[in-house]
Design an enzyme around this catalytic site. Structure first.
Site, PDB file in Angstrom:
ATOM      1  N   LYS A  89       0.862  -1.192   0.000  1.00 55.82           N
ATOM      2  CA  LYS A  89       0.000   0.000   0.000  1.00 55.82           C
ATOM      3  C   LYS A  89       0.891   1.232   0.000  1.00 55.82           C
ATOM      4  O   LYS A  89       1.783   1.365   0.837  1.00 55.82           O
ATOM      5  CB  LYS A  89      -0.886   0.018   1.268  1.00 55.82           C
ATOM      6  CG  LYS A  89      -1.882   1.166   1.283  1.00 55.82           C
ATOM      7  CD  LYS A  89      -3.111   0.823   0.486  1.00 55.82           C
ATOM      8  CE  LYS A  89      -3.999   2.033   0.246  1.00 55.82           C
ATOM      9  NZ  LYS A  89      -3.484   2.934  -0.799  1.00 55.82           N
ATOM     10  N   GLN A 110       7.174   3.681   3.944  1.00 55.99           N
ATOM     11  CA  GLN A 110       5.766   3.264   3.969  1.00 55.99           C
ATOM     12  C   GLN A 110       5.558   1.979   4.772  1.00 55.99           C
ATOM     13  O   GLN A 110       4.502   1.783   5.367  1.00 55.99           O
ATOM     14  CB  GLN A 110       5.273   3.069   2.537  1.00 55.99           C
ATOM     15  CG  GLN A 110       3.770   3.204   2.364  1.00 55.99           C
ATOM     16  CD  GLN A 110       3.278   4.630   2.403  1.00 55.99           C
ATOM     17  OE1 GLN A 110       3.892   5.509   1.849  1.00 55.99           O
ATOM     18  NE2 GLN A 110       2.171   4.858   3.072  1.00 55.99           N
ATOM     19  N   LYS A 113       5.277   3.235   8.419  1.00 55.46           N
ATOM     20  CA  LYS A 113       4.121   4.125   8.547  1.00 55.46           C
ATOM     21  C   LYS A 113       2.826   3.305   8.535  1.00 55.46           C
ATOM     22  O   LYS A 113       1.945   3.493   9.377  1.00 55.46           O
ATOM     23  CB  LYS A 113       4.103   5.130   7.397  1.00 55.46           C
ATOM     24  CG  LYS A 113       2.934   6.101   7.430  1.00 55.46           C
ATOM     25  CD  LYS A 113       2.804   6.898   6.151  1.00 55.46           C
ATOM     26  CE  LYS A 113       4.016   7.728   5.871  1.00 55.46           C
ATOM     27  NZ  LYS A 113       3.835   8.598   4.683  1.00 55.46           N
ATOM     28  N   LYS A 125       5.444   1.748  -3.025  1.00 62.49           N
ATOM     29  CA  LYS A 125       5.357   3.099  -3.580  1.00 62.49           C
ATOM     30  C   LYS A 125       5.609   3.017  -5.076  1.00 62.49           C
ATOM     31  O   LYS A 125       6.228   2.058  -5.563  1.00 62.49           O
ATOM     32  CB  LYS A 125       6.406   4.016  -2.938  1.00 62.49           C
ATOM     33  CG  LYS A 125       6.043   5.491  -2.984  1.00 62.49           C
ATOM     34  CD  LYS A 125       4.959   5.867  -1.969  1.00 62.49           C
ATOM     35  CE  LYS A 125       4.675   7.357  -1.983  1.00 62.49           C
ATOM     36  NZ  LYS A 125       3.683   7.737  -0.971  1.00 62.49           N
ATOM     37  N   GLY A 164      -2.837   8.162  -4.383  1.00 64.71           N
ATOM     38  CA  GLY A 164      -2.228   9.369  -4.914  1.00 64.71           C
ATOM     39  C   GLY A 164      -1.043   9.827  -4.079  1.00 64.71           C
ATOM     40  O   GLY A 164      -0.807   9.362  -2.973  1.00 64.71           O
ATOM     41  N   ASP A 165      -0.288  10.747  -4.638  1.00 62.39           N
ATOM     42  CA  ASP A 165       0.830  11.400  -3.963  1.00 62.39           C
ATOM     43  C   ASP A 165       1.039  12.705  -4.724  1.00 62.39           C
ATOM     44  O   ASP A 165       0.108  13.185  -5.390  1.00 62.39           O
ATOM     45  CB  ASP A 165       2.084  10.507  -3.984  1.00 62.39           C
ATOM     46  CG  ASP A 165       3.178  10.974  -3.023  1.00 62.39           C
ATOM     47  OD1 ASP A 165       3.065  10.681  -1.825  1.00 62.39           O
ATOM     48  OD2 ASP A 165       4.128  11.644  -3.460  1.00 62.39           O
ATOM     49  N   THR A 209      -4.793  13.343   5.440  1.00 58.06           N
ATOM     50  CA  THR A 209      -3.391  13.519   5.826  1.00 58.06           C
ATOM     51  C   THR A 209      -3.205  14.811   6.612  1.00 58.06           C
ATOM     52  O   THR A 209      -2.531  14.831   7.648  1.00 58.06           O
ATOM     53  CB  THR A 209      -2.466  13.516   4.592  1.00 58.06           C
ATOM     54  OG1 THR A 209      -2.744  12.365   3.794  1.00 58.06           O
ATOM     55  CG2 THR A 209      -1.008  13.500   5.011  1.00 58.06           C
ATOM     56  N   ASN A 240      -2.716  19.377  -1.149  1.00 56.38           N
ATOM     57  CA  ASN A 240      -3.766  18.735  -0.349  1.00 56.38           C
ATOM     58  C   ASN A 240      -3.439  18.686   1.140  1.00 56.38           C
ATOM     59  O   ASN A 240      -4.250  19.077   1.982  1.00 56.38           O
ATOM     60  CB  ASN A 240      -3.973  17.320  -0.902  1.00 56.38           C
ATOM     61  CG  ASN A 240      -5.043  16.553  -0.174  1.00 56.38           C
ATOM     62  OD1 ASN A 240      -4.770  15.880   0.807  1.00 56.38           O
ATOM     63  ND2 ASN A 240      -6.262  16.637  -0.662  1.00 56.38           N
ATOM     64  N   SER A 377      -6.937   5.657   3.650  1.00 56.57           N
ATOM     65  CA  SER A 377      -6.949   4.816   2.458  1.00 56.57           C
ATOM     66  C   SER A 377      -7.308   3.378   2.828  1.00 56.57           C
ATOM     67  O   SER A 377      -8.069   2.706   2.130  1.00 56.57           O
ATOM     68  CB  SER A 377      -5.582   4.837   1.770  1.00 56.57           C
ATOM     69  OG  SER A 377      -5.427   5.984   0.976  1.00 56.57           O
TER      70      SER A 377
END
Length: 445
Positions: A89, A110, A113, A125, A164-165, A209, A240, A377
């Site tokens: 993820k 990630q 996290k 990622k 998204g990023d 976030t 964002n 997410s």
């Protein structure tokens, strides 16, 4: 040379020229030394050697046609780093700076996290060196369709779930999901998160976030006897994360006086007018300097890093990696900053972090403080699996609880290993423990 040092030297040798990846690995491994001492079985089974090596790295060609009929070729990446606790993820980043080393750094971060959220998601990622800025919707669509044509072979609701990023928002996710459905001839809503509400997205995902960052910050401040209300805040970025961190800070009574983009920063001593920022960035897609057209009394500077020279109580770096170095951290400290919480991924250099710690600045590291996005997410994945949708209030309440739990878990982990107050170590240890236990249970593979 210790086991931990040997692993790090091997990482540098096998991954030359990947400075961001080296930086991320070094920070984690330094924190894990006392854990390895207490658990020699991790060294005996080569657990660290396994955890620093991605399970799979995918590099592919992405050809696409612009509106003038010219053919362009970009590179696509997906690094599936660790699936010990769940499907990979992690977001997709579309930006000219993207390369394999940056994707590996982001994917490695990630892992821990995602573990901290308490939800069953592994670390990964992806992205491309494609730049969506200045492209028409049709050009972005054609790129996304070409990108997904290859990526679709490697993802799925129970395999790998991108989101998204930077450079990948609702527009891009929509194009990517449409192409995935077209290829698979199936409605697998859980394959991507950050989707639009009409086709399986989650309420509060857009805000998650930024909101989660402020929930973490507020818990950290209150645990040390401080209030967020009345504090002066700097927020880098205007995307964002930054926008919704600003919104939540203002809701709690803090005064946000500066925001930035890649060209420069705006300073408004009266407090940032967030509606103007949203209009410029979310609707018109313009540069932040246009803020002066609405508030001519504000100040604009072309040096975006100069935002850290402004006096503040709290700094929230929400733009990109390594945006605060030791010089900028020293300036923040000299100007009286009391807390720094990271909304971006690894926005403070290791030298900057050392200065925070040496001067007893409250510091929320990225993998803990900005985990609200991936947590929500995962909540979107839950809703997709159950074929239902929760209300905004339900999702927001769950997000708040997750962020409070993250703060408490990293605080407890740091204390358990004799590093009380060191939330960098706490985050790395708490995130590692769950992944390590799962890897040990699965055997050597």
């Amino acid at each position: 040379m210790s086991y931990v040092q040997e692993v790090f030297e091997t990482v540098k040798k096998r991954n030359p020229g990947e400075a961001e990846f080296h930086q991320a690995v070094e920070e984690v491994l330094e924190s894990l030394a006392p854990v390895i001492e207490r658990h020699p079985e991790y060294a005996e089974t080569g657990l660290l050697e396994r955890i620093v090596e991605p399970e799979r790295q995918i590099l592919f060609r992405v050809p696409w046609e612009d509106d003038q009929g010219k053919i362009h070729v970009n590179r696509g990446f997906r690094v599936q780093f660790n699936s010990a606790i769940g499907p990979y993820k992690g977001g997709l980043r579309f930006h000219p700076s993207v390369n394999l080393g940056i994707i590996k750094f982001l994917g490695f971060e990630q892992i821990f996290k995602n573990s901290l959220t308490g939800l069953p998601i592994g670390g990964g990622k992806g992205g491309s060196d494609f730049d969506p800025k200045g492209k028409s919707d049709r050009e972005v669509m054609r790129f996304c369709q070409s990108f997904m044509h290859e990526l679709s072979h490697h993802i799925g609701p129970d395999i790998d779930v991108p989101a998204g990023d930077i450079g990948v928002g609702g527009r891009e996710i929509g194009f990517l999901y449409g192409q995935y459905k077209r290829i698979k001839n199936a409605t697998e809503a859980g394959v991507l998160t950050g989707k639009g509400i009409p086709y399986g997205g989650s309420l509060a995902r857009t805000e998650a976030t930024g909101y989660g960052l402020v929930y973490f910050l507020k818990e950290m401040l209150e645990d040390h006897g401080h209030e967020l209300a009345g504090k002066t805040v700097l927020i880098s970025g205007s995307g964002n994360v930054s926008i919704y961190a600003c919104q939540k800070c203002q809701a709690y009574g803090a005064k946000v006086v500066a925001m930035s983009d890649s060209n420069g920063y705006i300073y408004d001593k009266n407090g940032i007018d967030l509606k103007v920022i949203q209009q410029l960035k979310e609707v018109e897609r313009k540069r932040i300097k246009e803020y002066l057209n609405y508030h001519p009394e504000a100040e604009y500077s072309e040096n975006y890093r100069g935002i850290w020279n402004i006096k503040c109580d709290i700094a929230l770096p929400c733009a990109t990696q390594n945006e605060i170095n030791d010089k900028e951290a020293a300036t923040l400290i000299e100007n009286g900053v009391m807390a720094v919480a990271e909304g971006a991924n690894m926005p403070s250099t290791s030298e900057a972090i050392k200065l925070y710690q040496d001067h007893k600045i409250l510091f929320g590291p990225a993998k803990a403080a900005n985990a609200g996005g991936v947590a929500t997410s995962a909540l979107e994945m839950c809703q997709n699996s159950m074929r239902l949708a929760w209300s905004f209030e339900e999702v927001d309440q769950k997000l708040h609880g997750i962020m409070v739990n993250i703060y408490r878990s990293i605080k407890d982990a740091a204390k358990e290993y004799g590093m009380e107050g060191n939330y960098v170590a706490g985050a790395n240890i708490a995130g590692f423990q769950k992944v390590a236990a799962s890897m040990m249970a699965h055997g050597i593979y």
